[in-house]
Design an enzyme around this catalytic site. Structure first.
Site, PDB file in Angstrom:
ATOM      1  N   ASP A   1     -79.111 -42.222  47.760  1.00 44.49           N
ATOM      2  CA  ASP A   1     -77.884 -43.351  46.888  1.00 44.49           C
ATOM      3  C   ASP A   1     -78.282 -44.204  47.555  1.00 44.49           C
ATOM      4  O   ASP A   1     -77.939 -45.575  47.432  1.00 44.49           O
ATOM      5  CB  ASP A   1     -76.593 -42.817  47.698  1.00 44.49           C
ATOM      6  CG  ASP A   1     -75.639 -42.557  46.169  1.00 44.49           C
ATOM      7  OD1 ASP A   1     -75.874 -42.720  45.124  1.00 44.49           O
ATOM      8  OD2 ASP A   1     -74.962 -41.707  46.361  1.00 44.49           O
TER       9      ASP A   1
ATOM     10  N   LYS B   1     -75.318 -35.314  36.788  1.00 45.50           N
ATOM     11  CA  LYS B   1     -76.750 -35.663  37.960  1.00 45.50           C
ATOM     12  C   LYS B   1     -77.397 -34.462  37.983  1.00 45.50           C
ATOM     13  O   LYS B   1     -78.872 -34.872  37.382  1.00 45.50           O
ATOM     14  CB  LYS B   1     -75.926 -36.097  39.146  1.00 45.50           C
ATOM     15  CG  LYS B   1     -75.657 -37.474  38.602  1.00 45.50           C
ATOM     16  CD  LYS B   1     -74.795 -37.362  40.564  1.00 45.50           C
ATOM     17  CE  LYS B   1     -73.980 -39.257  40.404  1.00 45.50           C
ATOM     18  NZ  LYS B   1     -73.996 -39.404  42.187  1.00 45.50           N
TER      19      LYS B   1
ATOM     20  N   GLN C   1     -70.412 -37.388  46.885  1.00 49.00           N
ATOM     21  CA  GLN C   1     -70.094 -38.333  45.595  1.00 49.00           C
ATOM     22  C   GLN C   1     -68.389 -39.112  46.436  1.00 49.00           C
ATOM     23  O   GLN C   1     -67.744 -38.645  47.325  1.00 49.00           O
ATOM     24  CB  GLN C   1     -69.157 -37.076  44.523  1.00 49.00           C
ATOM     25  CG  GLN C   1     -69.184 -37.658  43.237  1.00 49.00           C
ATOM     26  CD  GLN C   1     -70.079 -38.705  42.143  1.00 49.00           C
ATOM     27  OE1 GLN C   1     -71.293 -38.383  42.377  1.00 49.00           O
ATOM     28  NE2 GLN C   1     -69.530 -40.619  42.294  1.00 49.00           N
TER      29      GLN C   1
HETATM   30  N1  LIG Z   1     -71.954 -41.201  45.947  1.00 44.65           N
HETATM   31  C1  LIG Z   1     -72.278 -42.007  44.901  1.00 44.65           C
HETATM   32  N2  LIG Z   1     -70.219 -42.187  44.436  1.00 44.65           N
HETATM   33  C2  LIG Z   1     -70.370 -43.089  43.179  1.00 44.65           C
HETATM   34  C3  LIG Z   1     -71.716 -43.628  42.756  1.00 44.65           C
HETATM   35  C4  LIG Z   1     -72.141 -43.231  43.142  1.00 44.65           C
HETATM   36  O1  LIG Z   1     -73.888 -44.622  42.953  1.00 44.65           O
HETATM   37  N3  LIG Z   1     -73.214 -42.728  44.347  1.00 44.65           N
HETATM   38  N4  LIG Z   1     -71.376 -44.250  41.791  1.00 44.65           N
HETATM   39  C5  LIG Z   1     -69.826 -44.122  41.077  1.00 44.65           C
HETATM   40  C6  LIG Z   1     -69.811 -43.033  39.853  1.00 44.65           C
HETATM   41  N5  LIG Z   1     -70.885 -42.582  39.696  1.00 44.65           N
HETATM   42  C7  LIG Z   1     -72.146 -42.109  40.279  1.00 44.65           C
HETATM   43  O2  LIG Z   1     -71.195 -41.023  40.563  1.00 44.65           O
HETATM   44  C8  LIG Z   1     -71.200 -42.643  38.192  1.00 44.65           C
HETATM   45  C9  LIG Z   1     -70.429 -43.103  36.390  1.00 44.65           C
HETATM   46  C10 LIG Z   1     -70.527 -43.497  35.817  1.00 44.65           C
HETATM   47  C11 LIG Z   1     -72.183 -42.657  34.985  1.00 44.65           C
HETATM   48  C12 LIG Z   1     -72.198 -42.671  33.528  1.00 44.65           C
HETATM   49  O3  LIG Z   1     -72.757 -42.191  33.552  1.00 44.65           O
HETATM   50  N6  LIG Z   1     -71.141 -42.502  32.924  1.00 44.65           N
HETATM   51  C13 LIG Z   1     -71.431 -42.860  31.181  1.00 44.65           C
HETATM   52  C14 LIG Z   1     -70.066 -42.525  30.542  1.00 44.65           C
HETATM   53  C15 LIG Z   1     -69.182 -40.441  31.439  1.00 44.65           C
HETATM   54  C16 LIG Z   1     -67.992 -40.675  31.643  1.00 44.65           C
HETATM   55  O4  LIG Z   1     -68.443 -40.617  29.659  1.00 44.65           O
HETATM   56  O5  LIG Z   1     -67.545 -41.097  31.741  1.00 44.65           O
HETATM   57  C17 LIG Z   1     -71.692 -43.768  30.855  1.00 44.65           C
HETATM   58  O6  LIG Z   1     -71.174 -45.465  31.314  1.00 44.65           O
HETATM   59  O7  LIG Z   1     -72.669 -43.790  29.569  1.00 44.65           O
HETATM   60  C18 LIG Z   1     -72.985 -41.975  35.888  1.00 44.65           C
HETATM   61  C19 LIG Z   1     -71.940 -42.026  37.591  1.00 44.65           C
HETATM   62  C20 LIG Z   1     -68.445 -43.969  41.416  1.00 44.65           C
HETATM   63  N7  LIG Z   1     -69.231 -43.189  42.684  1.00 44.65           N
END
Ligand SMILES: Nc1nc2c(c(=O)[nH]1)N[C@@H](CN(C=O)c1ccc(C(=O)N[C@@H](CCC(=O)O)C(=O)O)cc1)CN2
Length: 284
Positions: free
Chosen positions: A120, A53, A97
């Site tokens: 969020d 982020k 988070q």
């Molecule tokens: N406050 C929040 N917590 C969480 C959220 C949220 O939207 N707000 N969502 C999820 C986690 N998340 C954001 O925080 C999130 C998950 C995945 C990715 C991402 O870019 N994933 C990559 C792979 C990354 C890796 O290799 O591990 C992808 O999909 O290409 C970004 C954000 C739970 N908590």
């Protein structure tokens, strides 16, 4: 049939490019958007997402405000950081988070946030606004999924959508977005208590799999031509991401989101959209 890719990485890059221009315009008016993050504990996944982020913020010109607390932090210590960000004028929007460590009352923390700084869209006031069809920052993953579908020309209007999962970040708000008049989808929400998941999946034009259960959606469960969004994150023994969707589904579906590279980057892009929109509102 081999499915076409719902390319979250490329779509997020296009959104960030547009945001770079909007952030520059805000700065000319004397406003620098700032994203705050509250990270509690040392979960490697959460650390990675938060780092991502802030990388995104740097790319588009948004300032970063990072608050980190140990896994042993108390409810009061976390709430003190939330109060501080509520008051910080440099922080246009922020996120806590999730998940928070066991024993912390997550809802109490979210309720304490200033709803106008809720980047969020998970504050109860903003979820309530969504229910009431009032303007509100939209939850990032559900909104990212809609944007991904729209930008690839997947028809949402009138579609039968099956959402698998009922978590607060995706499963709960997703149907609220899909059933707005602007989307007009028909939604079935499935979860661990659903008796015959397969029978629901077989009817779907669009499947949003957010159960966190590896390869839950199998090729024999889906109808040809379906669009499938894989939001699940399980880990293999080697630490690689395993989604909720079996790879064989790509042979039956018309559209599929890769995982990684699909919904994840869109979640991050929509977060930036919420921060920039909050800053734009502040200058009228
Ligand atoms: N406050 C929040 N917590 C969480 C959220 C949220 O939207 N707000 N969502 C999820 C986690 N998340 C954001 O925080 C999130 C998950 C995945 C990715 C991402 O870019 N994933 C990559 C792979 C990354 C890796 O290799 O591990 C992808 O999909 O290409 C970004 C954000 C739970 N908590």
């Amino acid at each position: 049939m081999t499915a076409q890719i719902l390319d979250g990485k490329a779509t997020a890059a296009a959104i960030k490019s547009d945001l770079t221009v909007r952030v520059a315009a805000l700065k000319e008016k004397g406003v620098t958007p700032g994203l705050g993050t509250v990270l509690v504990g040392d979960d490697p996944g959460s650390q990675k997402y938060v780092a991502g982020k802030h990388r995104d913020c740097a790319q588009v010109g948004i300032a970063s405000i990072q608050r980190e607390l140990p896994a042993t932090a108390t409810q009061e210590e976390i709430e003190a950081v939330v109060r501080e960000l509520n008051e910080d004028p440099a922080c246009t929007g922020y996120i806590v988070q999730l998940p928070l460590p066991r024993g912390i009352d997550e809802n109490r923390v979210l309720e304490l946030m200033d709803p106008d700084k809720d980047a969020d869209g998970l504050h109860p006031m903003n979820l309530g606004r969504l229910v009431l069809n009032e303007p509100a920052p939209l939850p990032c993953t559900p909104n990212g999924i809609l944007t991904l579908l729209r930008r690839h020309g997947v028809e949402i209007k009138g579609a039968e959508v099956v959402v698998v999962g009922r978590g607060v970040t995706i499963g709960r708000p997703m149907p609220l977005l899909l059933t707005r008049r602007s989307e007009n989808a028909t939604v079935t929400q499935c979860h661990t208590g659903t008796r015959d998941l397969s029978s629901h999946l077989k009817r779907a034009d669009i499947i949003i799999a957010a159960a966190g259960s590896a390869h839950l959606v199998r090729p024999e469960d889906v109808k040809p031509g379906v669009a499938v969004l894989d939001v699940g994150v399980s880990r293999s023994a080697e630490g690689k991401i395993v989604g909720d969707v079996h790879p064989g589904v790509a042979e039956v579906a018309a559209w599929i989101s890769p995982n990684p590279g699909g919904v994840g980057p869109m979640t991050r892009a929509q977060l930036l959209v919420n921060v920039v929109e909050a800053a734009e509102r502040s200058v009228g």
